[in-house]
Design a protein around this motif. Structure first.
Motif, PDB file in Angstrom:
ATOM      1  N   ILE A  16       0.846  -1.205   0.000  1.00 30.07           N
ATOM      2  CA  ILE A  16       0.000   0.000   0.000  1.00 30.07           C
ATOM      3  C   ILE A  16       0.875   1.248   0.000  1.00 30.07           C
TER       4      ILE A  16
ATOM      5  N   ASP B 210      -1.566  -2.419  -5.486  1.00 25.60           N
ATOM      6  CA  ASP B 210      -2.850  -2.938  -5.019  1.00 25.60           C
ATOM      7  C   ASP B 210      -2.604  -4.133  -4.095  1.00 25.60           C
ATOM      8  N   PRO B 211      -2.934  -4.008  -2.804  1.00 18.27           N
ATOM      9  CA  PRO B 211      -2.634  -5.093  -1.866  1.00 18.27           C
ATOM     10  C   PRO B 211      -3.433  -6.365  -2.121  1.00 18.27           C
TER      11      PRO B 211
ATOM     12  N   ILE C 113      -5.529  -5.750   4.810  1.00 16.53           N
ATOM     13  CA  ILE C 113      -5.895  -4.792   3.751  1.00 16.53           C
ATOM     14  C   ILE C 113      -6.908  -3.782   4.300  1.00 16.53           C
TER      15      ILE C 113
ATOM     16  N   SER D  60      -5.807   0.011   4.544  1.00 17.26           N
ATOM     17  CA  SER D  60      -6.340   0.797   3.416  1.00 17.26           C
ATOM     18  C   SER D  60      -7.036   2.056   3.880  1.00 17.26           C
TER      19      SER D  60
END
Ligand SMILES: [Zn+2]
Length: 254
Positions: A202, A207-208, A248, A252
């Motif tokens: 991240i 994009d994790p 995530i 995020s």
């Protein structure tokens, strides 16, 4: 055996066990990058030295380095981006990313101190974000000081087993407990590295969710004779994917 000598044996055994526990307590330190308290008995300089010393042999075991410089350059670029964008750049470790020629063994691993390896067999199955996921996971092992922790743990259990065997022939039993502890730590290591890998992805703009794809690729690739580093300590892949999804979510939102 005479009663007196039994008493001496037990006393010596207890002294060794006490020594092991005291040393373990004095070896406790908080990892400044993960915040986790660990049992460590070596310096970061020693970790770096061990890694540098073992790196050539590791490469040799996998058929040496991959000959195509362009592929190696891609691995370097992604690795350096991860280091630059994360807490890794604040650590004393010297990060080197090696693409290994081995095109049959799906594997990636890290030596203490920053020497990181990926085989061509794994590399060739990944897109760039997935490569970042694998390298980020390996950087997580370095920053988490997992090798150093395992070495300290195994020293502890060896000393404990020695004390127990002197005291009352229980060495085998304690040694058995030690083994299990090492395996449990191994599984926790993987989960911590997965989480750090997600965070580093991240922070580097990847994009994790690609980390979940990495798990699927590894799952598909792992046959009966292939045990990739990611699965060598047998964490349940589904459980791992669950934890990755949690990570995530956690990172995020920041
Ligand atoms: Zn791992």
């Amino acid at each position: 055996m005479r009663r007196g000598s039994w008493r001496v044996r037990i006393l010596i055994g207890l002294a060794i066990v006490a020594f092991a526990f005291i040393r373990r307590c004095s070896n406790q330190e908080e990892n400044p990058y993960t915040g986790r308290t660990q049992n460590i008995n070596m310096t970061t300089e020693q970790e770096i030295a061990i890694g540098l010393q073992s790196a050539p042999e590791m490469a040799q075991q996998h058929g040496g380095l991959y000959p195509d410089e362009r592929m190696q350059a891609l691995v370097d670029a992604v690795g350096k981006k991860l280091v630059r964008s994360s807490v890794a750049r604040e650590t004393p470790y010297q990060y080197d990313f090696h693409l290994l020629a081995d095109d049959r063994t799906i594997n990636a691993f890290a030596l203490p101190g920053g020497q990181i390896f990926i085989t061509y067999a794994l590399f060739s199955q990944l897109n760039e974000p997935q490569l970042a996921g694998v390298l980020g996971h390996e950087i997580g092992h370095v920053i988490g000081r997992h090798s150093a922790e395992r070495i300290a743990e195994s020293n502890f259990w060896q000393t404990l087993a020695t004390g127990a065997s002197v005291g009352g022939d229980m060495g085998q039993l304690v040694a058995g407990i030690g083994q299990n502890t090492l395996l449990t730590n191994g599984r926790d290591d993987e989960l911590e590295s997965d989480e750090l890998g997600v965070l580093f992805m991240i922070q580097s703009g990847y994009d994790p969710n690609e980390m979940i794809e990495v798990m699927e690729i590894l799952k598909a690739a792992a046959g009966p004779n292939r045990v990739p580093e990611f699965q060598s300590t047998h964490p349940d892949p589904e459980n791992r994917i669950e934890k990755i999804k949690e990570a995530i979510q956690k990172y995020s939102g920041r």
